[in-house]
Design a protein around this motif. Structure first.
Motif, PDB file in Angstrom:
ATOM      1  N   MET A 163       0.860  -1.181   0.000  1.00 11.54           N
ATOM      2  CA  MET A 163       0.000   0.000   0.000  1.00 11.54           C
ATOM      3  C   MET A 163       0.898   1.233   0.000  1.00 11.54           C
ATOM      4  SD  MET A 163      -2.960   1.116   2.783  1.00 11.54           S
ATOM      5  CE  MET A 163      -3.821  -0.405   2.734  1.00 11.54           C
ATOM      6  N   ASN A 164       0.648   2.152  -0.931  1.00 15.00           N
ATOM      7  CA  ASN A 164       1.480   3.353  -0.982  1.00 15.00           C
ATOM      8  C   ASN A 164       1.061   4.357   0.099  1.00 15.00           C
ATOM      9  OD1 ASN A 164      -0.663   4.984  -1.882  1.00 15.00           O
ATOM     10  ND2 ASN A 164      -0.204   4.595  -4.022  1.00 15.00           N
ATOM     11  N   ILE A 165       1.834   5.397   0.251  1.00 13.72           N
ATOM     12  CA  ILE A 165       1.596   6.349   1.338  1.00 13.72           C
ATOM     13  C   ILE A 165       0.266   7.093   1.196  1.00 13.72           C
ATOM     14  CG2 ILE A 165       2.882   8.279   0.326  1.00 13.72           C
ATOM     15  CD1 ILE A 165       3.936   8.599   3.367  1.00 13.72           C
ATOM     16  N   GLU A 166      -0.124   7.405  -0.023  1.00 12.57           N
ATOM     17  CA  GLU A 166      -1.404   8.106  -0.228  1.00 12.57           C
ATOM     18  C   GLU A 166      -2.576   7.228   0.204  1.00 12.57           C
ATOM     19  OE1 GLU A 166      -1.772  11.318  -0.919  1.00 12.57           O
ATOM     20  OE2 GLU A 166       0.409  11.425  -0.933  1.00 12.57           O
ATOM     21  N   ARG A 173      -2.434   4.806   2.383  1.00 14.74           N
ATOM     22  CA  ARG A 173      -2.360   4.681   3.844  1.00 14.74           C
ATOM     23  C   ARG A 173      -2.954   5.903   4.528  1.00 14.74           C
ATOM     24  NH1 ARG A 173       3.622   3.365   5.302  1.00 14.74           N
ATOM     25  NH2 ARG A 173       2.747   3.457   7.393  1.00 14.74           N
ATOM     26  N   LYS A 174      -2.677   7.086   3.999  1.00 13.00           N
ATOM     27  CA  LYS A 174      -3.245   8.316   4.573  1.00 13.00           C
ATOM     28  C   LYS A 174      -4.768   8.296   4.504  1.00 13.00           C
ATOM     29  CE  LYS A 174       0.513  11.489   3.323  1.00 13.00           C
ATOM     30  NZ  LYS A 174       0.804  12.673   2.483  1.00 13.00           N
ATOM     31  N   GLU A 192     -10.424   5.856   9.254  1.00 11.77           N
ATOM     32  CA  GLU A 192     -10.489   5.298  10.608  1.00 11.77           C
ATOM     33  C   GLU A 192     -10.590   6.416  11.651  1.00 11.77           C
ATOM     34  OE1 GLU A 192     -10.899   2.099  11.518  1.00 11.77           O
ATOM     35  OE2 GLU A 192     -11.092   1.799   9.349  1.00 11.77           O
ATOM     36  N   PHE A 193      -9.875   7.501  11.432  1.00 11.22           N
ATOM     37  CA  PHE A 193      -9.927   8.638  12.351  1.00 11.22           C
ATOM     38  C   PHE A 193     -11.346   9.195  12.435  1.00 11.22           C
ATOM     39  CE2 PHE A 193      -9.652  13.189  13.247  1.00 11.22           C
ATOM     40  CZ  PHE A 193      -8.915  13.191  14.419  1.00 11.22           C
ATOM     41  N   LEU A 194     -11.999   9.310  11.297  1.00  7.94           N
ATOM     42  CA  LEU A 194     -13.360   9.851  11.267  1.00  7.94           C
ATOM     43  C   LEU A 194     -14.369   8.961  11.999  1.00  7.94           C
ATOM     44  CD1 LEU A 194     -13.453  11.259   7.631  1.00  7.94           C
ATOM     45  CD2 LEU A 194     -13.347  12.567   9.768  1.00  7.94           C
ATOM     46  N   LYS A 195     -14.047   7.694  12.161  1.00 11.50           N
ATOM     47  CA  LYS A 195     -14.928   6.775  12.877  1.00 11.50           C
ATOM     48  C   LYS A 195     -14.766   6.863  14.393  1.00 11.50           C
ATOM     49  CE  LYS A 195     -14.829   3.300   9.216  1.00 11.50           C
ATOM     50  NZ  LYS A 195     -14.371   1.927   8.884  1.00 11.50           N
ATOM     51  N   LEU A 196     -13.680   7.480  14.848  1.00  9.41           N
ATOM     52  CA  LEU A 196     -13.417   7.551  16.290  1.00  9.41           C
ATOM     53  C   LEU A 196     -14.511   8.318  17.018  1.00  9.41           C
ATOM     54  CD1 LEU A 196      -9.602   8.304  16.521  1.00  9.41           C
ATOM     55  CD2 LEU A 196     -10.759   6.197  17.173  1.00  9.41           C
TER      56      LEU A 196
END
Length: 77
Positions: free
Chosen positions: A1-4, A6-7, A13-17
């Protein structure tokens, strides 16, 4: 998986917190990372600055304005 990719996954995932504590911890990590990456910006000395630093160091040594390595080590033991 490239960095883009992964971001993008990270943001999803952050938005689901739902935990404010988890969000705060991630904000702190991001802030610290930003600060350390700002510290990585390196400005090299000019030749003139380097020569002045060398001259000052040599002058300090000639005038006994220095500490030996054993003195420095003793300070931190």
């Amino acid at each position: 998986m490239n960095i883009e990719a992964r971001k993008i996954e990270f943001v999803k995932e952050f938005l689901k917190l739902q935990s404010e504590d988890a969000i705060s911890r991630l904000e702190n990590i991001l802030r610290k990372e930003k600060n350390t990456s700002d510290d990585r910006i390196f400005e090299p000395m000019t030749q003139d600055e380097l020569n002045k630093r060398i001259n000052k160091s040599e002058s300090d040594f000639r005038n006994n304005r220095f500490k030996s390595s054993s003195e420095l080590l003793a300070k931190y033991e």
